[in-house]
Design an enzyme around this catalytic site. Structure first.
Site, PDB file in Angstrom:
ATOM      1  N   SER A 177      -7.740   0.856   3.130  1.00 43.07           N
ATOM      2  CA  SER A 177      -8.192   0.402   1.812  1.00 43.07           C
ATOM      3  C   SER A 177      -9.402  -0.514   1.942  1.00 43.07           C
ATOM      4  O   SER A 177      -9.622  -1.117   2.994  1.00 43.07           O
ATOM      5  CB  SER A 177      -7.047  -0.360   1.148  1.00 43.07           C
ATOM      6  OG  SER A 177      -7.500  -1.029  -0.003  1.00 43.07           O
ATOM      7  N   SER A 178     -10.163  -0.627   0.857  1.00 41.27           N
ATOM      8  CA  SER A 178     -11.256  -1.621   0.820  1.00 41.27           C
ATOM      9  C   SER A 178     -10.840  -2.872   0.059  1.00 41.27           C
ATOM     10  O   SER A 178     -11.659  -3.782  -0.114  1.00 41.27           O
ATOM     11  CB  SER A 178     -12.482  -1.026   0.123  1.00 41.27           C
ATOM     12  OG  SER A 178     -12.956   0.076   0.834  1.00 41.27           O
ATOM     13  N   THR A 216      -3.932  -0.713  -7.367  1.00 40.99           N
ATOM     14  CA  THR A 216      -4.718   0.482  -7.682  1.00 40.99           C
ATOM     15  C   THR A 216      -3.904   1.764  -7.773  1.00 40.99           C
ATOM     16  O   THR A 216      -2.815   1.869  -7.201  1.00 40.99           O
ATOM     17  CB  THR A 216      -5.814   0.684  -6.607  1.00 40.99           C
ATOM     18  OG1 THR A 216      -6.737   1.659  -7.058  1.00 40.99           O
ATOM     19  CG2 THR A 216      -5.247   1.109  -5.276  1.00 40.99           C
ATOM     20  N   ASN A 243      -6.092   4.261  -7.098  1.00 39.94           N
ATOM     21  CA  ASN A 243      -7.296   4.804  -6.471  1.00 39.94           C
ATOM     22  C   ASN A 243      -8.309   5.153  -7.552  1.00 39.94           C
ATOM     23  O   ASN A 243      -8.851   4.253  -8.175  1.00 39.94           O
ATOM     24  CB  ASN A 243      -7.006   5.964  -5.529  1.00 39.94           C
ATOM     25  CG  ASN A 243      -8.226   6.246  -4.643  1.00 39.94           C
ATOM     26  OD1 ASN A 243      -9.077   5.380  -4.480  1.00 39.94           O
ATOM     27  ND2 ASN A 243      -8.324   7.429  -4.093  1.00 39.94           N
ATOM     28  N   THR A 290      -9.674   0.504  -9.688  1.00 44.39           N
ATOM     29  CA  THR A 290      -8.662  -0.346  -9.097  1.00 44.39           C
ATOM     30  C   THR A 290      -8.642  -1.512 -10.049  1.00 44.39           C
ATOM     31  O   THR A 290      -9.433  -1.552 -10.983  1.00 44.39           O
ATOM     32  CB  THR A 290      -9.151  -0.743  -7.666  1.00 44.39           C
ATOM     33  OG1 THR A 290      -9.079   0.406  -6.826  1.00 44.39           O
ATOM     34  CG2 THR A 290      -8.347  -1.842  -7.009  1.00 44.39           C
ATOM     35  N   ASP A 340      -7.824   8.215   0.301  1.00 38.11           N
ATOM     36  CA  ASP A 340      -8.342   7.091   1.105  1.00 38.11           C
ATOM     37  C   ASP A 340      -8.153   7.329   2.602  1.00 38.11           C
ATOM     38  O   ASP A 340      -8.683   6.586   3.427  1.00 38.11           O
ATOM     39  CB  ASP A 340      -7.696   5.764   0.682  1.00 38.11           C
ATOM     40  CG  ASP A 340      -8.473   5.102  -0.445  1.00 38.11           C
ATOM     41  OD1 ASP A 340      -9.617   5.508  -0.700  1.00 38.11           O
ATOM     42  OD2 ASP A 340      -7.941   4.173  -1.070  1.00 38.11           O
ATOM     43  N   GLY A 380     -13.401  -1.502  -7.437  1.00 38.64           N
ATOM     44  CA  GLY A 380     -14.729  -0.961  -7.132  1.00 38.64           C
ATOM     45  C   GLY A 380     -14.788  -0.121  -5.879  1.00 38.64           C
ATOM     46  O   GLY A 380     -15.873   0.068  -5.326  1.00 38.64           O
ATOM     47  N   GLY A 381     -13.632   0.384  -5.394  1.00 46.40           N
ATOM     48  CA  GLY A 381     -13.672   1.255  -4.219  1.00 46.40           C
ATOM     49  C   GLY A 381     -14.404   0.581  -3.068  1.00 46.40           C
ATOM     50  O   GLY A 381     -14.140  -0.576  -2.724  1.00 46.40           O
ATOM     51  N   ARG A 426       0.835  -1.198   0.000  1.00 48.69           N
ATOM     52  CA  ARG A 426       0.000   0.000   0.000  1.00 48.69           C
ATOM     53  C   ARG A 426       0.876   1.258   0.000  1.00 48.69           C
ATOM     54  O   ARG A 426       1.958   1.270   0.621  1.00 48.69           O
ATOM     55  CB  ARG A 426      -0.851  -0.022   1.277  1.00 48.69           C
ATOM     56  CG  ARG A 426      -1.832   1.106   1.460  1.00 48.69           C
ATOM     57  CD  ARG A 426      -2.925   1.055   0.468  1.00 48.69           C
ATOM     58  NE  ARG A 426      -4.098   1.820   0.862  1.00 48.69           N
ATOM     59  CZ  ARG A 426      -5.088   2.106   0.019  1.00 48.69           C
ATOM     60  NH1 ARG A 426      -5.043   1.704  -1.240  1.00 48.69           N
ATOM     61  NH2 ARG A 426      -6.145   2.778   0.438  1.00 48.69           N
TER      62      ARG A 426
HETATM   63  N1  GLY Z   1      -8.311   3.036  -3.401  1.00 47.79           N
HETATM   64  C1  GLY Z   1      -9.382   2.177  -3.118  1.00 47.79           C
HETATM   65  C2  GLY Z   1      -9.106   1.314  -1.932  1.00 47.79           C
HETATM   66  O1  GLY Z   1      -7.965   1.017  -1.649  1.00 47.79           O
HETATM   67  O2  GLY Z   1     -10.020   0.932  -1.269  1.00 47.79           O
END
Ligand code: GLY
Length: 568
Positions: A448-449, A395, A397, A377, A419, A469-470, A104
């Site tokens: 992050s998701s 990603t 983002n 992403t 984020d 998909g965020g 990340r």
């Molecule tokens: N940038 C989207 C995530 O990491 O959730």
């Protein structure tokens, strides 16, 4: 405009594969994706899947294929594939051992908690999403090198050569890409001050050659990971960033490290779920949601039935409320993982659930919300001929990240700083709210998701799956798993089936347009649910690989994108 283009593209896609696409949510029982005997890559671009698969044909394993696929996506899928972003990888080796890799992005050392606030303590629009201040320290190159160093078999130069060739010889623009290059052209010019390599002249079928990226990749292949973080590439990158007004320094780049993390592991019926741990929220949220829905008989309710949607939505609501409050970078905040995922806590969390009406969000937690942007992403899944499996989500983002393109190096830079929670309770581009746990601090990782996930059944590999998909990543992965496990779908059917999403706030159920029965929507509305069919033309673009009972592999490549399964 973006939405119209997306919907139009989708209509074309669904039209062109009409015979194969289940009408609404009535799922056929016989549609299979690509079947192979030994190995497979499913990714957002055919070129990347071919390159990854070929590396395994040459004797490489999933981790060699990871490096090749990830870099090939950076060439052919600049929307989300990247050198200027970050990601997460979950693996399960042939011997059953598991692990997770966090690459990340991090906040620069000069970042401050209130760097996106004005003098009235209001969030300054766009500062965390577009341009130089939106950029976090990229982690991708560190990540692929760390994975390769521990597990890879083939020399780096051999792994990267086909990618360098792809950058030199070019990739072919798809219809989806033509639409996106057109749509983003004006913002690219505004942010960069000139027309980019990716521009509104490009049409489907055109070939895009990226010599600058080929050179960057050649230097990385020659000099290794330090080339990106301490070498000529680092110097060029920081020079570019500083000229644009970024606070990132050479010291920031040199200090970046990807990290091995223990994944989140839990049982759901007879499945073992292995997913990413913080700073990705995917694993904990998936664990919470699956444990909250486990006592209900989803199979009996039926796929995308009123009752199944209610149970899943209410569990999602509670998990996302916890996400916003408790989760952040584990190197900076104490996350009560054991409590959050314990049976007692989750039972108590669902104790006020009722089929009669939605649980009011105020009684779950608090916060206000409005406004969002695009969800981009990318995910790829790999199984190799040795029995190793990986799930990787990576990603920039938003689509094309901060929109800043480093011409000399040939890649876009992320806008991952968004984020973080710029201000407690104020939503980011995904409409997600955060709190102190995800506030900005020097060298901290933003929450992050991303939810790269691997499943085992009876001690054997069953599936590797994930999606972009965020905020909808977690719920898309969840529904794909349930589609196979509870509703008996094939991998391909599971990724194609219509999806819905709830993230606690805003207090609504997003559904993919024109894929749910009007009657079902009316029933949900009459119970008191707010349905939003406008926000997300697609929810997730899922790629997965399922191990079938006879040991062959089935790829699930999502037709919502240009995703393709390749293997042997
Ligand atoms: N940038 C989207 C995530 O990491 O959730």
């Amino acid at each position: 405009m973006k939405n119209i283009l997306f919907v139009f593209t989708l209509l074309l896609l669904f039209q062109s594969c009409k015979e194969n696409t289940p009408p609404k949510d009535k799922v056929q029982t016989s549609k299979r994706g690509l079947i192979t005997k030994k190995a497979m890559v499913v990714s957002a671009r055919e070129e990347a899947s071919i390159i990854g698969s070929d590396i395994m044909k040459k004797g490489g394993n999933a981790f060699d294929a990871m490096m090749a696929t990830e870099m090939a996506l950076a060439v052919a899928y600049p929307y989300a594939g990247n050198l200027g972003g970050g990601g997460f990888m979950v693996y399960r080796l042939a011997d059953g051992s598991t692990g997770g890799l966090d690459y990340r992005e991090k906040a620069p050392k000069a970042a401050t908690k209130n760097m996106y606030l004005d003098t009235n303590a209001e969030v300054i629009p766009n500062r965390s999403t577009v341009g130089p201040l939106a950029v976090g320290i990229p982690g991708t190159v560190a990540g692929i090198f760390k994975a390769h160093k521990r597990f890879g078999k083939l020399p780096i130069k051999e792994v990267l050569q086909p990618v360098i060739d792809l950058a030199k010889n070019g990739f072919i623009v798809t219809k989806n890409q033509e639409g996106r290059f057109k749509e983003k052209d004006s913002i690219f010019r505004a942010v960069n001050g000139h027309k980019l390599l990716f521009n509104n002249d490009l049409k489907k079928g055109d070939r895009v050659l990226n010599f600058a990226l080929a050179e960057t990749l050649s230097r990385i292949a020659e000099n290794g990971v330090n080339e990106f973080y301490k070498g000529e590439t680092a110097k060029k990158l920081v020079e570019f960033l500083n000229e644009k007004g970024s606070i990132i320094t050479l010291e920031d780049l040199a200090a970046y490290e990807s990290k091995w993390r223990d994944p989140i592991e839990f049982q759901y019926d007879n499945l073992k779920v292995i997913s990413m741990s913080p700073p990705a929220s995917g694993g904990i949220c998936l664990n919470q949601i699956m444990k909250m829905i486990e006592p209900f008989d989803l199979k009996d309710y039926g796929h995308n039935s009123l009752k199944a949607i209610q149970v899943i939505v209410e569990a999602e609501k509670r998990a996302y409320a916890d996400r916003g409050f408790y989760l952040g970078d584990p190197d900076f905040v104490d996350i009560p993982v054991e409590t959050l995922t314990s049976d007692i806590y989750l039972e108590q969390r669902m104790s006020n659930f009722s089929f009669k009406a939605p649980t009011p969000v105020d009684s779950i937690s608090h916060g206000k919300i409005e406004g969002y942007e695009s969800d981009q992403t990318t995910h790829y899944s790999i199984v190799d001929q040795f029995g190793n499996a990986i799930a990787v989500t990576t990603t920039l983002n938003s689509g094309y990240g901060s929109k800043l393109f480093v011409d000399d190096l040939g890649f876009f830079l992320n806008n991952e700083m968004d984020d973080f929670s710029s201000k407690s309770g104020v939503p980011n581009v995904y409409g997600l709210i955060g709190a102190e746990a995800n506030s900005i601090a020097p060298e901290k990782r933003m929450l992050s998701s991303m939810t790269p996930t691997i499943l085992e059944k009876d001690g054997e590999l069953l599936m590797t799956v994930g999606t972009p998909g965020g905020s909808t990543i977690i719920t898309s992965v969840l529904q794909t798993i349930l589609n196979v496990e509870e509703f008996g779908m094939t991998m391909q059917e599971a990724v194609e089936a219509a999806r819905f999403h709830n993230q606690y706030l805003p207090d609504e159920i997003r559904i993919e347009p024109n894929r749910f029965d009007k009657k079902l929507i009316e029933q949900l509305e009459s119970l008191g649910y707010i349905i939003n069919e406008e926000r997300s033309p697609v929810i997730g673009i899922v790629d997965g690989i399922l191990v079938l009972e006879n040991g062959t592999l089935e790829g699930g490549a999502d037709p919502r994108g240009d995703d393709t399964a390749v293997g042997f």
